[in-house]
Design a protein around this motif. Structure first.
Motif, short mmCIF file in Angstrom:
data_model
loop_
_atom_site.label_atom_id
_atom_site.label_comp_id
_atom_site.label_asym_id
_atom_site.label_seq_id
_atom_site.Cartn_x
_atom_site.Cartn_y
_atom_site.Cartn_z
N ALA A 101 0.85 -1.20 0.00
CA ALA A 101 0.00 0.00 0.00
C ALA A 101 0.88 1.24 0.00
CB ALA A 101 -0.92 0.00 1.22
N ILE A 102 1.86 1.26 0.92
CA ILE A 102 2.71 2.45 1.05
C ILE A 102 4.18 2.06 1.07
CG2 ILE A 102 3.29 4.44 2.53
CD1 ILE A 102 0.46 4.36 3.64
N ILE A 103 4.94 2.75 0.23
CA ILE A 103 6.41 2.66 0.28
C ILE A 103 6.82 3.95 0.97
CG2 ILE A 103 8.54 2.56 -1.08
CD1 ILE A 103 6.79 1.48 -3.44
N PHE A 104 7.22 3.84 2.23
CA PHE A 104 7.54 5.06 2.98
C PHE A 104 9.01 5.37 2.87
CE2 PHE A 104 8.59 7.44 6.85
CZ PHE A 104 7.76 8.52 6.65
N GLU A 105 9.32 6.55 2.37
CA GLU A 105 10.70 7.01 2.21
C GLU A 105 10.94 8.06 3.29
OE1 GLU A 105 13.11 6.58 -0.57
OE2 GLU A 105 14.39 8.23 0.10
N ALA A 106 11.74 7.70 4.30
CA ALA A 106 11.99 8.62 5.42
C ALA A 106 12.97 9.71 4.99
CB ALA A 106 12.52 7.86 6.62
N ASP A 107 13.04 10.72 5.81
CA ASP A 107 13.93 11.86 5.57
C ASP A 107 15.37 11.40 5.31
OD1 ASP A 107 14.20 14.81 5.66
OD2 ASP A 107 15.42 14.45 7.46
N TYR A 321 -5.26 12.63 -2.22
CA TYR A 321 -4.39 11.85 -3.10
C TYR A 321 -3.25 11.14 -2.36
CZ TYR A 321 -7.49 14.00 -6.37
OH TYR A 321 -8.64 14.39 -7.01
N ILE A 322 -3.38 11.01 -1.03
CA ILE A 322 -2.54 10.07 -0.28
C ILE A 322 -3.44 9.16 0.56
CG2 ILE A 322 -0.76 9.76 1.50
CD1 ILE A 322 0.50 12.41 0.61
N THR A 323 -4.20 9.76 1.48
CA THR A 323 -4.93 8.94 2.45
C THR A 323 -6.15 8.24 1.87
OG1 THR A 323 -4.19 10.43 4.18
CG2 THR A 323 -6.03 8.97 4.74
N TYR A 324 -6.88 8.91 0.98
CA TYR A 324 -8.13 8.31 0.53
C TYR A 324 -8.15 7.81 -0.92
CZ TYR A 324 -9.89 9.51 5.11
OH TYR A 324 -10.06 9.57 6.46
N GLY A 325 -7.80 8.64 -1.89
CA GLY A 325 -7.92 8.21 -3.30
C GLY A 325 -7.13 6.96 -3.62
N PRO A 326 -5.80 6.99 -3.40
CA PRO A 326 -4.99 5.81 -3.75
C PRO A 326 -5.42 4.57 -2.97
CG PRO A 326 -3.58 7.71 -3.39
CD PRO A 326 -4.96 8.13 -2.99
N LEU A 327 -5.70 4.71 -1.68
CA LEU A 327 -6.06 3.54 -0.89
C LEU A 327 -7.43 3.01 -1.31
CD1 LEU A 327 -4.70 4.45 2.68
CD2 LEU A 327 -3.59 3.12 0.88
N ALA A 328 -8.37 3.90 -1.62
CA ALA A 328 -9.69 3.42 -2.04
C ALA A 328 -9.59 2.56 -3.30
CB ALA A 328 -10.63 4.60 -2.27
N LEU A 329 -8.59 2.84 -4.14
CA LEU A 329 -8.44 2.05 -5.36
C LEU A 329 -7.53 0.84 -5.17
CD1 LEU A 329 -8.08 4.80 -8.12
CD2 LEU A 329 -10.13 3.54 -7.45
N GLY A 330 -6.87 0.76 -4.03
CA GLY A 330 -5.92 -0.34 -3.81
C GLY A 330 -4.59 -0.10 -4.51
N ALA A 331 -4.21 1.16 -4.63
CA ALA A 331 -2.97 1.52 -5.34
C ALA A 331 -1.74 1.31 -4.46
CB ALA A 331 -3.05 2.99 -5.75
N THR A 332 -0.58 1.27 -5.12
CA THR A 332 0.70 1.31 -4.42
C THR A 332 1.25 2.72 -4.55
OG1 THR A 332 1.14 -1.00 -4.89
CG2 THR A 332 3.05 0.39 -4.37
N GLN A 333 1.60 3.32 -3.42
CA GLN A 333 2.09 4.70 -3.48
C GLN A 333 3.33 4.91 -2.62
OE1 GLN A 333 -0.30 7.78 -1.57
NE2 GLN A 333 -1.34 6.23 -0.33
N VAL A 334 4.10 5.91 -3.04
CA VAL A 334 5.25 6.36 -2.27
C VAL A 334 4.77 7.48 -1.36
CG1 VAL A 334 7.49 7.56 -2.43
CG2 VAL A 334 6.90 5.77 -4.09
N MET A 335 5.26 7.47 -0.12
CA MET A 335 4.97 8.58 0.79
C MET A 335 6.32 9.08 1.31
SD MET A 335 2.57 8.40 4.15
CE MET A 335 2.04 9.91 4.97
N PHE A 336 6.51 10.38 1.29
CA PHE A 336 7.83 10.95 1.55
C PHE A 336 7.80 11.87 2.75
CE2 PHE A 336 10.93 14.42 0.03
CZ PHE A 336 12.03 13.80 0.59
#
Ligand code: 6R9
Length: 660
Positions: A101-107, A321-336
């Motif tokens: 679901a989320i690829i989290f890229e830390a600082d 376009y982070i918390t709701y849209g991508p997750l509602a569709l089951g997308a894979t997203q990067v979060m920075f």
């Protein structure tokens, strides 16, 4: 030539490639027009069909749009659903729980992958923890957190138990946080010990403690703290709890609270034309449909995409376009977590390369500042990275000038990727005017045409349509599912601000000026028509900054205007009259820097004036009105050519022309 003139003279057209059109969700202009025509023929039927296809309903709706209590429109009102179920459970139930679901890229570059299954468990645990601390359906929870998986977990957990969240951007001051806690009537606050940005730790818990100590928010019984850095913080054992410790003791299953489609999902504060920020209230059903549907249409999203939206969860773009849209569709997203310039100005490009991002969505300000850095240092130029995974680019938050657009198109997108310039607002819930990447021919600087079904138009001060080619006021003619429902606690202000009687009471007033192209009907946004500034894509009310300045004991009067700025779009310029003689020389420089720090403390660093100018007085008409148009010219350094005959005190202009 001004930015607007250069947009209006732009005639280059960039059409999507045959390949982009062929596989697109909306494939070609005929498909776009067919959708728009379908909506025109049967407005209710069009949205009802999409709402059934795109969302999972616990109880199906039988009603679609209800206009009986206009402008308090409702959508899908008798249907029941849960936003967190739609974002998580349904993907796991369909056998896609292992998907990232989320690829989290830390600082600092550390990467964490979270699958849908993991996220569901974490959200469920935290939802149970909130319930154990007494948070119930309808209670409000304020979230003051860094960009983090925990931030998304907190938002989704609130949605799961039907407690509307109100996220406050981590850059806001204790005073701004206090105002929002009070206005929304929060029962709990979720925060972090500190946040990391650009290698620096910034306190959040300390600011949260200060905000709570300011009073008026005694209803906040729990402060839940995400341990980000382990930095020193003060602890109030009767009130404070660690997020990880609370969650450890809870079950990883939590039945979602089924809520009516109109149940408020969140309240998000934004600046308006008066001093007090507005709590924009969104619904569950209509909003979630808007988030998911526009994600699919505007980004041409497919399951194979790696999506990256660089916005913060503290702004609407991060919500939708982070918390709701991508997750509602089951997308894979990067979060920075970090900033685009740390450890160097190539961070965006290296992150795209590293995670093979295919859809990249950012702000014009970021692009403009990275252009400067890249042109000065080839090592961090996008051309020095493998960006071949990209297929679609997007921008949001402010107008993009054609030069920056073309640079983005050529250097980041390799002249291959359509750019979607998405116009929308906190109030609209999601995209409203934007190209569809597999259909719309692009013109740099124009957000082109409305999203299918949306009826955008340009009218004059009386609400009459103006012909193409003539500028005017941007309005939306019919209600849409993702629109705000009201202003929290102030329905009258909602009516007055967005459906003003002067325009007939039925048109949604966006607050932007716009013009449509004579031939194509494409929209170009010309900026706000009210007292709202747009600095680096952030909305700031001039009155809010003025109130902050006059709250300082040495300030007698202040007026704030915007000035065009090459990097940030607009910059804040403040004209200040002190309760003491007008300062000069070093004294003026010192006081200006003190006042800047003061504004940062009152509102947040984003609101700091770039320029502060002192005068004995402000230019006023004989009836005492501050002449803002004169101040705007002074701020730009323009010679005053306007008629100043109504000015009470013309000598003041010279004094105010000096910047500090
Ligand atoms: C999503 C978001 C809304 C205001 C809006 C307008 C400006 C947003 C734009 C744009 C030109 C675009 N704006 N997108 N102007 N082109 N593509 O930014 O919401 O923070 O509420 O700001 O931003 O002035 O009215 P929000």
């Amino acid at each position: 030539m001004s930015a607007i003139e250069s947009v209006l003279q732009e005639s280059r057209v960039f059409s999507p490639s045959a390949e982009t059109v062929a596989g697109a969700v909306i494939s070609g202009m005929d498909a776009y027009h067919a959708l728009a025509a379908e909506a025109e023929r049967d407005y209710d039927g069009f949205w009802a069909k999409l709402a059934r296809e795109t969302l999972s309903w616990h109880k199906p709706f039988t009603k679609v749009l209800d206009e009986s209590n206009a402008p308090f429109y409702t959508w899908f009102e008798d249907g029941e659903l849960n936003a967190s179920y739609n974002s998580l459970d349904r993907h796991v139930e369909a056998g896609r729980g292992d998907r990232t679901a989320i690829i989290f890229e830390a600082d600092d570059g550390t990467v964490t992958h979270v699958t849908y299954q993991d996220l569901l468990q974490r959200v469920s645990r935290f939802a149970n923890a909130l319930k154990r601390r007494g948070v119930k359906k309808g209670d409000r929870v304020v979230i003051y957190m860094p960009m983090s998986i925990e931030g998304v977990v907190a938002m989704q957990a609130c949605a799961r138990i039907g407690a509307p969240h109100s996220v406050v951007f981590g850059g806001f001051s204790s005073k701004s946080l206090n105002e929002r806690l009070v206005d929304v009537g929060a029962v709990a606050l979720v925060t972090a010990d500190e946040q990391m940005r650009g290698g620096k730790a910034l306190p959040l818990k300390r600011i949260a403690d200060e905000a709570l100590a300011m009073g008026g928010c005694e209803g906040v019984k729990s402060v839940i703290v995400y341990r980000r850095t382990g930095g020193d913080i003060e602890w109030h054992p009767e009130r404070d709890a660690w997020m990880d410790e609370l969650a450890q003791n809870e079950s990883d299953r939590c039945e979602p609270e089924w809520v009516g489609a109109e149940h408020p999902l969140f309240v998000l504060y934004t600046s308006g034309s008066t001093g007090k920020p507005k709590g924009v209230q969104h619904s569950t059903g209509g909003y979630l449909l808007w988030a998911a549907q526009t994600m699919k249409w505007t980004f041409d999203w497919k399951p194979s995409d790696i999506f990256w939206c660089t916005a913060d969860i503290g702004w609407v773009t991060g919500h939708t376009y982070i918390t709701y849209g991508p997750l509602a569709l089951g997308a894979t997203q990067v979060m920075f977590e970090g900033v685009p310039t740390y450890p160097d100005g190539g961070r965006f490009w290296s992150t795209i390369e590293k995670h093979k991002v295919s859809i990249f969505y950012t702000a014009p300000t970021a692009i403009r500042s990275l252009i400067k850095i890249a042109e000065a240092d080839q090592k961090v130029h996008p051309k020095s990275y493998d960006l071949s995974s990209l297929r679609i680019l997007g921008t949001v938050g402010e107008p993009i000038n054609p030069q920056a657009w073309v640079w983005y198109y050529e250097n980041v997108g390799g002249s291959r990727c359509p750019i979607v310039d998405t116009w929308w607002q906190t109030e609209t819930g999601g995209h409203m005017i934007s190209p569809m990447p597999g259909a719309t021919p692009l013109v740099p600087g124009s957000c082109t045409l409305p999203v299918p079904g949306i009826q955008a138009a340009i009218v004059d001060e009386t609400g009459q349509d103006v012909p193409n080619g003539q500028g005017g006021i941007l309005v939306i003619k019919r209600p849409w599912p993702g629109m705000l429902r009201t202003i929290w606690g102030d329905p009258e202000r909602f009516k007055k601000s967005y459906f003003p009687a002067e325009l007939g009471g039925k048109l949604y007033l966006a607050g932007d000026g716009s013009v449509r192209d004579k031939e194509t009907g494409y929209f170009t946004i010309m900026g706000r028509i009210d007292d709202v500034l747009n600095v680096s894509g952030h909305r700031l009310g001039t009155m809010e900054i003025e109130s902050a300045l006059v709250a300082n004991p040495i300030v007698a009067e202040a007026a704030v205007v915007g000035r065009p700025d090459e990097t940030t779009g607009e910059a804040v310029v403040a004209f200040v009259v002190l309760k003491r003689p007008c300062p000069e020389g070093e004294e003026a420089v010192k006081l200006a820097s003190e006042l800047r720090a003061w504004v940062a403390k009152e509102i947040g660093p984003i609101a700091k004036p770039k320029d502060i100018r002192f005068g004995e007085n402000l230019p006023k008409t004989r009836s005492g009105k501050i002449m803002r148009r004169l101040l705007r010219s002074l701020a730009k350094g323009e010679a005053i050519t306007q008629d100043v005959s109504t000015l009470e005190n013309p000598a003041i202009l010279e004094q105010l022309a000096q910047a500090r």
